[in-house]
Scaffold this motif. Structure first.
Motif, PDB file in Angstrom:
ATOM      1  N   MET A 193       0.829  -1.200   0.000  1.00  0.00           N
ATOM      2  CA  MET A 193       0.000   0.000   0.000  1.00  0.00           C
ATOM      3  C   MET A 193       0.866   1.254   0.000  1.00  0.00           C
ATOM      4  SD  MET A 193      -3.235   0.894   0.271  1.00  0.00           S
ATOM      5  CE  MET A 193      -4.245   2.204   0.775  1.00  0.00           C
ATOM      6  N   SER A 194       1.955   1.213   0.789  1.00  0.00           N
ATOM      7  CA  SER A 194       2.838   2.360   0.882  1.00  0.00           C
ATOM      8  C   SER A 194       3.520   2.643  -0.452  1.00  0.00           C
ATOM      9  CB  SER A 194       3.888   2.131   1.965  1.00  0.00           C
ATOM     10  OG  SER A 194       4.780   3.210   1.999  1.00  0.00           O
ATOM     11  N   SER A 195       3.949   1.601  -1.154  1.00  0.00           N
ATOM     12  CA  SER A 195       4.606   1.810  -2.439  1.00  0.00           C
ATOM     13  C   SER A 195       3.634   2.374  -3.474  1.00  0.00           C
ATOM     14  CB  SER A 195       5.235   0.513  -2.937  1.00  0.00           C
ATOM     15  OG  SER A 195       4.237  -0.430  -3.237  1.00  0.00           O
ATOM     16  N   THR A 196       2.375   1.963  -3.400  1.00  0.00           N
ATOM     17  CA  THR A 196       1.367   2.499  -4.311  1.00  0.00           C
ATOM     18  C   THR A 196       1.163   3.984  -4.058  1.00  0.00           C
ATOM     19  OG1 THR A 196       0.260   0.366  -4.339  1.00  0.00           O
ATOM     20  CG2 THR A 196      -1.008   2.255  -5.110  1.00  0.00           C
ATOM     21  N   PHE A 197       1.119   4.358  -2.771  1.00  0.00           N
ATOM     22  CA  PHE A 197       0.947   5.763  -2.426  1.00  0.00           C
ATOM     23  C   PHE A 197       2.144   6.581  -2.894  1.00  0.00           C
ATOM     24  CE2 PHE A 197       1.304   9.344   0.576  1.00  0.00           C
ATOM     25  CZ  PHE A 197       0.129   9.995   0.243  1.00  0.00           C
ATOM     26  N   GLU A 198       3.356   6.060  -2.699  1.00  0.00           N
ATOM     27  CA  GLU A 198       4.570   6.753  -3.146  1.00  0.00           C
ATOM     28  C   GLU A 198       4.575   6.903  -4.668  1.00  0.00           C
ATOM     29  OE1 GLU A 198       6.909   8.275  -1.357  1.00  0.00           O
ATOM     30  OE2 GLU A 198       5.694   7.785   0.403  1.00  0.00           O
ATOM     31  N   GLU A 199       4.146   5.852  -5.351  1.00  0.00           N
ATOM     32  CA  GLU A 199       4.083   5.895  -6.813  1.00  0.00           C
ATOM     33  C   GLU A 199       3.077   6.948  -7.274  1.00  0.00           C
ATOM     34  OE1 GLU A 199       3.310   2.804 -10.514  1.00  0.00           O
ATOM     35  OE2 GLU A 199       3.429   2.032  -8.469  1.00  0.00           O
ATOM     36  N   PHE A 200       1.940   7.022  -6.577  1.00  0.00           N
ATOM     37  CA  PHE A 200       0.925   8.026  -6.917  1.00  0.00           C
ATOM     38  C   PHE A 200       1.455   9.427  -6.656  1.00  0.00           C
ATOM     39  CE2 PHE A 200      -2.586  10.809  -5.645  1.00  0.00           C
ATOM     40  CZ  PHE A 200      -3.272  10.835  -6.845  1.00  0.00           C
ATOM     41  N   LYS A 201       2.157   9.635  -5.542  1.00  0.00           N
ATOM     42  CA  LYS A 201       2.736  10.944  -5.235  1.00  0.00           C
ATOM     43  C   LYS A 201       3.709  11.372  -6.331  1.00  0.00           C
ATOM     44  CE  LYS A 201       4.698  11.830  -1.320  1.00  0.00           C
ATOM     45  NZ  LYS A 201       5.268  11.794   0.046  1.00  0.00           N
ATOM     46  N   LYS A 202       4.535  10.433  -6.774  1.00  0.00           N
ATOM     47  CA  LYS A 202       5.496  10.721  -7.825  1.00  0.00           C
ATOM     48  C   LYS A 202       4.780  11.115  -9.119  1.00  0.00           C
ATOM     49  CE  LYS A 202       9.419   8.670 -10.229  1.00  0.00           C
ATOM     50  NZ  LYS A 202      10.219   7.469 -10.431  1.00  0.00           N
ATOM     51  N   PHE A 203       3.703  10.383  -9.435  1.00  0.00           N
ATOM     52  CA  PHE A 203       2.907  10.688 -10.627  1.00  0.00           C
ATOM     53  C   PHE A 203       2.266  12.073 -10.516  1.00  0.00           C
ATOM     54  CE2 PHE A 203      -1.374  10.686 -12.516  1.00  0.00           C
ATOM     55  CZ  PHE A 203      -1.034  10.561 -13.849  1.00  0.00           C
ATOM     56  N   ALA A 204       1.697  12.379  -9.362  1.00  0.00           N
ATOM     57  CA  ALA A 204       0.974  13.644  -9.168  1.00  0.00           C
ATOM     58  C   ALA A 204       1.914  14.845  -9.185  1.00  0.00           C
ATOM     59  CB  ALA A 204       0.197  13.605  -7.864  1.00  0.00           C
ATOM     60  N   LYS A 205       3.180  14.639  -8.843  1.00  0.00           N
ATOM     61  CA  LYS A 205       4.125  15.748  -8.794  1.00  0.00           C
ATOM     62  C   LYS A 205       4.729  16.083 -10.149  1.00  0.00           C
ATOM     63  CE  LYS A 205       5.553  15.369  -3.998  1.00  0.00           C
ATOM     64  NZ  LYS A 205       6.678  15.139  -3.083  1.00  0.00           N
ATOM     65  N   ARG A 206       4.504  15.244 -11.110  1.00  0.00           N
ATOM     66  CA  ARG A 206       5.039  15.529 -12.440  1.00  0.00           C
ATOM     67  C   ARG A 206       4.424  16.808 -12.972  1.00  0.00           C
ATOM     68  NH1 ARG A 206       4.310  10.098 -15.661  1.00  0.00           N
ATOM     69  NH2 ARG A 206       4.134  11.640 -17.311  1.00  0.00           N
ATOM     70  N   GLY A 207       5.205  17.608 -13.682  1.00  0.00           N
ATOM     71  CA  GLY A 207       4.750  18.919 -14.146  1.00  0.00           C
ATOM     72  C   GLY A 207       3.589  18.866 -15.114  1.00  0.00           C
TER      73      GLY A 207
END
Length: 164
Positions: free
Chosen positions: A1-15
């Motif tokens: 679950m934590s890795s999914t959240f981190e992956e989503f954060k990385k996706f959302a931070k893309r310009g």
């Protein structure tokens, strides 16, 4: 679950996701402005020219409700349970689309002209010559050369023709 959240954060931070979100929000706001332009500014004069017809209230009843029509408005027909084809709303939507398409055309055309003008400015400045022609062998050589690398002739920088 934590890795999914981190992956989503990385996706959302893309310009590009932020840029796309801003574009969608502005598009929705532009749609509201266009709808108001069509409904409140363009359609009343068209309705006046067509004898007071309000396009948004044009409909066909394909199945009567209780009580049986005629119905003055779409809302009255729906309240009675009638099934209607609301072609007036479709006409308004087409006009809305045409206005949005025209507005986007003018925006894109203006942007394209602006960027073309900015790209043309650096080219307006005169460029120093890069090459010149050797007066002996007629080969292209660097402009600052004092000896031709092809025929080994000595070149006088102040004289355009063969050196004497």
């Amino acid at each position: 679950m934590s890795s999914t959240f981190e992956e989503f954060k990385k996706f959302a931070k893309r310009g590009n996701i932020v840029d796309m979100s801003v574009g969608v929000v502005i598009g929705v706001a532009f749609g509201a402005i266009t709808k108001s332009l069509v409904d409140d500014v363009i359609m009343p004069p068209i309705g006046l020219l067509t004898g007071g017809v309000d396009f948004s209230e044009l409909f066909w009843v394909i199945q009567q409700g209780e009580p049986v029509g005629p119905y003055a408005t779409i809302a009255a027909a729906k309240a009675a349970g009638a099934v209607t084809v609301n072609y007036g709303n479709f006409v308004n939507t087409i006009i809305n689309f045409v206005i949005i398409a025209l507005a986007m055309f003018f925006v894109v055309r203006s942007y394209k002209r602006l960027t073309e003008r900015q790209e043309d400015k650096p080219e307006d400045a005169p460029k120093a010559p890069v090459d010149k022609e050797c007066p002996y062998c007629f080969e292209d050589i660097p402009f600052q050369a004092v000896r031709c690398p092809k025929c080994t002739s000595h070149l006088d920088a102040s004289v355009e023709g063969p050196a004497e």
